[in-house]
Scaffold this motif. Structure first.
Motif, PDB file in Angstrom:
ATOM      1  N   ASP B 208      86.062  69.919  17.167  1.00  0.00           N
ATOM      2  CA  ASP B 208      85.207  68.777  16.846  1.00  0.00           C
ATOM      3  C   ASP B 208      84.144  68.593  17.939  1.00  0.00           C
ATOM      4  O   ASP B 208      84.478  68.323  19.088  1.00  0.00           O
ATOM      5  CB  ASP B 208      86.104  67.530  16.739  1.00  0.00           C
ATOM      6  CG  ASP B 208      85.303  66.247  16.567  1.00  0.00           C
ATOM      7  OD1 ASP B 208      84.143  66.325  16.114  1.00  0.00           O
ATOM      8  OD2 ASP B 208      85.854  65.179  16.887  1.00  0.00           O
ATOM      9  N   ASP B 209      82.877  68.724  17.570  1.00  0.00           N
ATOM     10  CA  ASP B 209      81.798  68.583  18.557  1.00  0.00           C
ATOM     11  C   ASP B 209      81.827  67.225  19.246  1.00  0.00           C
ATOM     12  O   ASP B 209      81.467  67.107  20.415  1.00  0.00           O
ATOM     13  CB  ASP B 209      80.432  68.777  17.879  1.00  0.00           C
ATOM     14  CG  ASP B 209      80.201  70.218  17.451  1.00  0.00           C
ATOM     15  OD1 ASP B 209      80.803  71.118  18.062  1.00  0.00           O
ATOM     16  OD2 ASP B 209      79.422  70.439  16.493  1.00  0.00           O
ATOM     17  N   GLU B 226      72.584  81.718  15.820  1.00  0.00           N
ATOM     18  CA  GLU B 226      71.907  82.829  15.177  1.00  0.00           C
ATOM     19  C   GLU B 226      70.586  83.179  15.843  1.00  0.00           C
ATOM     20  O   GLU B 226      70.116  84.293  15.746  1.00  0.00           O
ATOM     21  CB  GLU B 226      71.683  82.515  13.687  1.00  0.00           C
ATOM     22  CG  GLU B 226      72.942  82.738  12.877  1.00  0.00           C
ATOM     23  CD  GLU B 226      72.752  82.401  11.411  1.00  0.00           C
ATOM     24  OE1 GLU B 226      71.608  82.482  10.917  1.00  0.00           O
ATOM     25  OE2 GLU B 226      73.754  82.039  10.770  1.00  0.00           O
ATOM     26  N   GLU B 230      67.836  77.745  17.445  1.00  0.00           N
ATOM     27  CA  GLU B 230      69.056  76.995  17.115  1.00  0.00           C
ATOM     28  C   GLU B 230      69.861  76.689  18.381  1.00  0.00           C
ATOM     29  O   GLU B 230      70.446  75.612  18.514  1.00  0.00           O
ATOM     30  CB  GLU B 230      69.915  77.775  16.094  1.00  0.00           C
ATOM     31  CG  GLU B 230      69.291  77.773  14.713  1.00  0.00           C
ATOM     32  CD  GLU B 230      70.202  78.298  13.599  1.00  0.00           C
ATOM     33  OE1 GLU B 230      71.366  78.646  13.876  1.00  0.00           O
ATOM     34  OE2 GLU B 230      69.718  78.361  12.454  1.00  0.00           O
ATOM     35  N   PRO B 239      70.152  68.574  15.520  1.00  0.00           N
ATOM     36  CA  PRO B 239      70.468  69.465  14.405  1.00  0.00           C
ATOM     37  C   PRO B 239      69.233  70.262  13.978  1.00  0.00           C
ATOM     38  O   PRO B 239      68.153  69.703  13.789  1.00  0.00           O
ATOM     39  CB  PRO B 239      70.901  68.509  13.287  1.00  0.00           C
ATOM     40  CG  PRO B 239      71.285  67.251  13.992  1.00  0.00           C
ATOM     41  CD  PRO B 239      70.383  67.166  15.189  1.00  0.00           C
ATOM     42  N   ILE B 241      68.090  73.981  11.645  1.00  0.00           N
ATOM     43  CA  ILE B 241      68.446  75.151  10.846  1.00  0.00           C
ATOM     44  C   ILE B 241      67.170  75.921  10.527  1.00  0.00           C
ATOM     45  O   ILE B 241      66.141  75.329  10.211  1.00  0.00           O
ATOM     46  CB  ILE B 241      69.131  74.763   9.510  1.00  0.00           C
ATOM     47  CG1 ILE B 241      70.324  73.839   9.747  1.00  0.00           C
ATOM     48  CG2 ILE B 241      69.623  76.021   8.782  1.00  0.00           C
ATOM     49  CD1 ILE B 241      70.885  73.255   8.470  1.00  0.00           C
ATOM     50  N   GLN B 242      67.259  77.237  10.620  1.00  0.00           N
ATOM     51  CA  GLN B 242      66.093  78.064  10.352  1.00  0.00           C
ATOM     52  C   GLN B 242      66.156  78.688   8.958  1.00  0.00           C
ATOM     53  O   GLN B 242      67.201  79.161   8.539  1.00  0.00           O
ATOM     54  CB  GLN B 242      66.027  79.154  11.408  1.00  0.00           C
ATOM     55  CG  GLN B 242      64.648  79.735  11.554  1.00  0.00           C
ATOM     56  CD  GLN B 242      64.437  80.231  12.973  1.00  0.00           C
ATOM     57  OE1 GLN B 242      64.524  79.469  13.926  1.00  0.00           O
ATOM     58  NE2 GLN B 242      64.177  81.504  13.117  1.00  0.00           N
ATOM     59  N   PHE B 243      65.021  78.669   8.256  1.00  0.00           N
ATOM     60  CA  PHE B 243      64.913  79.354   6.969  1.00  0.00           C
ATOM     61  C   PHE B 243      63.717  80.286   7.053  1.00  0.00           C
ATOM     62  O   PHE B 243      63.225  80.540   8.154  1.00  0.00           O
ATOM     63  CB  PHE B 243      64.744  78.327   5.839  1.00  0.00           C
ATOM     64  CG  PHE B 243      65.905  77.368   5.740  1.00  0.00           C
ATOM     65  CD1 PHE B 243      67.079  77.722   5.114  1.00  0.00           C
ATOM     66  CD2 PHE B 243      65.826  76.104   6.318  1.00  0.00           C
ATOM     67  CE1 PHE B 243      68.152  76.854   5.053  1.00  0.00           C
ATOM     68  CE2 PHE B 243      66.898  75.224   6.261  1.00  0.00           C
ATOM     69  CZ  PHE B 243      68.060  75.603   5.624  1.00  0.00           C
ATOM     70  N   ASN B 258      67.540  65.701   4.263  1.00  0.00           N
ATOM     71  CA  ASN B 258      68.042  66.446   3.098  1.00  0.00           C
ATOM     72  C   ASN B 258      67.216  66.139   1.857  1.00  0.00           C
ATOM     73  O   ASN B 258      66.948  67.016   1.038  1.00  0.00           O
ATOM     74  CB  ASN B 258      69.508  66.098   2.816  1.00  0.00           C
ATOM     75  CG  ASN B 258      70.444  66.720   3.842  1.00  0.00           C
ATOM     76  OD1 ASN B 258      70.093  67.681   4.501  1.00  0.00           O
ATOM     77  ND2 ASN B 258      71.616  66.140   3.991  1.00  0.00           N
ATOM     78  N   PHE B 261      63.914  67.871   2.085  1.00  0.00           N
ATOM     79  CA  PHE B 261      64.223  69.285   1.824  1.00  0.00           C
ATOM     80  C   PHE B 261      64.269  69.541   0.313  1.00  0.00           C
ATOM     81  O   PHE B 261      63.669  70.493  -0.198  1.00  0.00           O
ATOM     82  CB  PHE B 261      65.576  69.596   2.482  1.00  0.00           C
ATOM     83  CG  PHE B 261      66.013  71.031   2.427  1.00  0.00           C
ATOM     84  CD1 PHE B 261      65.659  71.916   3.431  1.00  0.00           C
ATOM     85  CD2 PHE B 261      66.815  71.492   1.396  1.00  0.00           C
ATOM     86  CE1 PHE B 261      66.081  73.232   3.403  1.00  0.00           C
ATOM     87  CE2 PHE B 261      67.242  72.805   1.356  1.00  0.00           C
ATOM     88  CZ  PHE B 261      66.873  73.688   2.358  1.00  0.00           C
ATOM     89  N   TYR B 274      64.256  73.273   9.660  1.00  0.00           N
ATOM     90  CA  TYR B 274      64.751  71.923   9.371  1.00  0.00           C
ATOM     91  C   TYR B 274      65.209  71.340  10.684  1.00  0.00           C
ATOM     92  O   TYR B 274      66.084  71.910  11.341  1.00  0.00           O
ATOM     93  CB  TYR B 274      65.900  72.105   8.393  1.00  0.00           C
ATOM     94  CG  TYR B 274      66.856  70.966   8.154  1.00  0.00           C
ATOM     95  CD1 TYR B 274      66.959  70.413   6.879  1.00  0.00           C
ATOM     96  CD2 TYR B 274      67.705  70.490   9.144  1.00  0.00           C
ATOM     97  CE1 TYR B 274      67.873  69.406   6.625  1.00  0.00           C
ATOM     98  CE2 TYR B 274      68.614  69.478   8.883  1.00  0.00           C
ATOM     99  CZ  TYR B 274      68.702  68.940   7.622  1.00  0.00           C
ATOM    100  OH  TYR B 274      69.604  67.952   7.359  1.00  0.00           O
ATOM    101  N   GLU B 276      66.208  67.616  12.723  1.00  0.00           N
ATOM    102  CA  GLU B 276      66.490  66.205  12.515  1.00  0.00           C
ATOM    103  C   GLU B 276      66.521  65.507  13.859  1.00  0.00           C
ATOM    104  O   GLU B 276      67.413  65.760  14.669  1.00  0.00           O
ATOM    105  CB  GLU B 276      67.835  66.097  11.790  1.00  0.00           C
ATOM    106  CG  GLU B 276      68.025  64.797  11.086  1.00  0.00           C
ATOM    107  CD  GLU B 276      69.245  64.094  11.595  1.00  0.00           C
ATOM    108  OE1 GLU B 276      69.062  63.011  12.187  1.00  0.00           O
ATOM    109  OE2 GLU B 276      70.351  64.624  11.424  1.00  0.00           O
TER     110      GLU B 276
END
Lengths: 296, 374
Positions: B208-209, B226, B230, B239, B241-243, B258, B261, B274, B276
């Motif tokens: 748990d972070d 990754e 990140e 937070p 995330i790469q797309f 979200n 998105f 993305y 946040e």
């Protein structure tokens, strides 16, 4: 009228002398909230935002009866602060902080159930009964969002709640009570546990649910509608419909695993139960218009 | 924080859950010595965090030194974000079981699950024959009881001879869950060997972070992420995330992010990344912009509607970031909520039109990114 909180509710603030605690306690009082005491160990005898401060919850409760407690404490102390409130016999608690350790949260949920208390949070802006009282932080002076009316709102999110509530107001409606159950993976009160209160509230005509990916709370709401526990109209908006599987999209609660908890699954469950589901924020207002004859 | 298999097995071993003999190597040069220690046949297992390693060719059986060298080289060149290679004795498998412990948010307990059919297809079983998965709930303040675990093992129908050792493994697994404040501990497969012993074939542990501050032994390094962006974001607690699309999303609040998105996807745009920066991170706009700039984006879309995350504070950070970092892409901003009047003044001073409507902002960003994709 409203649920959980009104102007007569006697509110305690745990962690009242911190910067945020003091700042928002003042706003809560300005809004009409009956804040009767605060707690910060070591600061008894002082006043914060004009409210007397006590060392412990029990000492505050000996001084004046307390109906509800708001926790302005850091996440690592949330469990202890909740246990202190429950031991003093307080049956309504709102916990704002983001980042409560998971194992603490599990024990807090169990303790709340055992005590028969309604504990709301964590990771929430709190609760507000429009035009009456609030426990938490809401910029109630933004008229574009915070307008009294007859729509009950319950949400897992903060910013998205402003976005959606603004659409409710844009369509000419307003809110009765807004309940932020919070964005944690273990919400201490679940959507389906708030629904019966909205069902009983004569001043709530319909409920707007603001949900998210992950977990099973939206499915539980669908079940409550199917079982006629909740019979008023319900409009749902869920964020994260196009989220990729297995990615943690922000909230710890918002994770899709093993094909469960996807927004698509939730939307189907809610629609099958008879709820109206908005695909975009704007549609929340138009769906409300389609089911409710009167706006205020 | 997800642990690698080799780390999970170290935690298992410390608490005396049986695990195969094994060696962990960080580069292919160590393969000779490692396989000599373990002996043939043995298994080479890439230490990566994603699932489906077998199907991706990242787990290989080898029966001599030549195979070991060539397969190790192949895995090291193929695997991405690999922390190293685990070389493990080949266990003689009679049967594979599944066991795990996670949180049950509804009842406020820990939930232990077990299934007589473990291995690669557990997700399919969970979906199609859920009654095969048996569960018990454990009250954290009372702790786990042996009768609960015995009952679970009888329910999944394991051989009577294994009830004693199985019970001990599950009791120990609960200690791993509690002692490390895990979100998930999983042994899949829990192998029944041909000589009727139980041994942990694989291990998944996610810490748990929110509780890591109480567990200094877990250190997050670049290997867990990754890509650079990140990792940087995680270091800041943001937070990210790469797309691989065109529009960079820099929003506040998970639910709103979200939703934006979804809107970008619905209206035919594509998301590049993305981020946040709401909640406790609302004063980190500059750092957020730095992270966004590590990715190729055609337009930056900023959407916020904060209460405690004040609009004026976020706008101030954005203005500073623009002045200092000079981002090469156009910016579309709908920054609203507490302090929005000042926020809008600040945006105008940078010649950015302050938008109020989210959908309008999304449309504008899509148009600037080159329009709707086919």
């Amino acid at each position: 009228m409203s649920i959980i909180l009104d102007q007569s509710t006697r509110v305690l603030v745990q962690g009242i002398t911190g910067k945020e605690g003091k700042f928002w306690t003042k706003h809560m009082i300005d809004y009409g909230t009956n804040v009767v005491a605060g707690v910060t160990p070591g600061k008894e005898g002082q006043y914060a935002a004009g409210v007397p401060v006590f060392h412990t919850v029990k000492r505050a409760a000996r001084n004046a009866p307390i109906d509800a407690s708001l926790l302005f404490v850091p996440p690592r102390f949330a469990k202890e602060a909740l246990f202190e409130a429950l031991e003093a016999g307080i049956k309504k608690v709102v916990i704002l902080c983001d980042g409560i350790p998971l194992h603490d949260a599990i024990q807090m949920r169990k303790a709340a159930i055992s005590a028969g208390a309604m504990v709301i949070g964590g990771n929430t802006s709190g609760i507000i009964s429009m035009g009456q009282a609030m426990m938490g932080f809401f910029p109630y002076w933004l008229e574009r969002v915070y307008r009294p009316g007859r729509i009950g709102i319950m949400t897992r999110s903060g910013s998205l709640t402003n976005e959606i509530t603004a659409e409710v107001v844009r369509a000419g409606f307003g809110a009765s009570s807004l309940i932020g159950i919070g964005g944690d993976p273990v919400p201490l009160t679940r959507f389906a546990e708030v629904l019966p209160l909205f069902q009983e509230d004569p001043n709530t005509d319909a409920v707007v649910l603001i949900g998210e990916l992950g977990g099973t709370m939206e499915e539980e709401v669908a079940e409550a509608i199917e079982n006629n526990v909740f019979t008023k109209p319900l409009v749902a908006f869920l964020g994260g419909r196009t989220a990729p599987k297995g990615k943690k999209m922000g909230h710890a609660g918002a994770i899709i695993t093993a094909g469960k908890g996807t927004v698509k699954d939730k939307m189907i469950a809610l629609k099958n139960a008879g709820a109206l589901v908005a695909e975009r924020p704007r549609q929340v207002g138009t769906l409300l218009e389609s089911i409710l004859a009167s706006k205020i | 924080m997800k642990l690698f298999e080799y780390q999970a097995k170290e935690l298992f071993e410390q608490i005396q859950i049986p695990v195969p003999n094994r060696r962990f190597i960080e580069d292919p040069d160590g393969i000779g010595e490692a396989t000599n220690r373990i002996g043939f046949p043995c298994v080479l297992k890439a230490q990566v965090l994603q699932g489906g390693r077998g199907k991706a060719g990242l787990i290989k059986f080898v029966s001599n030194m030549d195979e070991a060298y060539s397969q190790a080289d192949a895995i090291f060149s193929k695997a991405q974000n690999m922390s190293g290679l685990l070389i493990e004795e080949a266990v003689q498998i009679e049967k594979e079981l599944y066991v795990s412990i996670t949180a049950d948010p509804v009842t406020g307990t820990a939930m232990m699950m077990a299934c007589s059919e473990g291995g690669m297809d557990i997700e399919e079983i969970a979906k199609n024959i859920p009654e095969k998965i048996h569960k018990i709930n454990i009250d954290l303040s009372e702790g786990i009881q042996t009768y609960q675990v015995r009952g679970l093992l009888y329910d999944i129908g394991i051989d009577d001879k294994l009830i004693g050792s199985g019970t001990k493994i599950l009791m120990d697994l609960y200690q791993v869950f509690r002692n490390n404040e895990a979100e998930l501990v999983e042994i899949n497969p829990l192998i029944v060997t041909k000589d009727e012993k139980l041994i942990a074939g694989d291990g998944k542990i996610s810490i748990d972070d929110n509780a890591i501050f109480r567990h200094a032994q877990f250190k997050v390094t670049r290997a867990y992420y990754e890509n650079e962006a990140e990792y940087d974001a995680a270091e800041e607690g943001i937070p990210y995330i790469q797309f691989d699309g065109d529009i960079g999303l820099m929003c506040a609040g998970a639910g709103l992010t979200n939703t934006v998105f979804d809107l970008v996807n619905d209206y035919g745009g594509t998301v590049a990344n993305y981020l946040e920066f709401g909640g406790p991170n609302y004063h980190k706009a500059k750092k957020a912009m730095e992270i966004m700039m590590k990715n190729d984006i055609k337009v930056l879309l900023i959407v916020t509607f904060g209460t405690i995350a004040r609009a004026d504070v976020m706008a101030k950070g954005i203005v500073e970031a623009i002045k200092e970092l000079q981002p090469p892409f156009p910016i579309v901003a709908a920054i609203r909520g507490t302090g929005e009047e000042q926020a809008h003044e600040l945006l105008r001073s940078m010649e950015i039109e302050p938008l109020i409507d989210t959908e309008q902002a999304v449309m504008k960003a899509i148009a600037l990114s080159g329009g709707v994709k086919q």
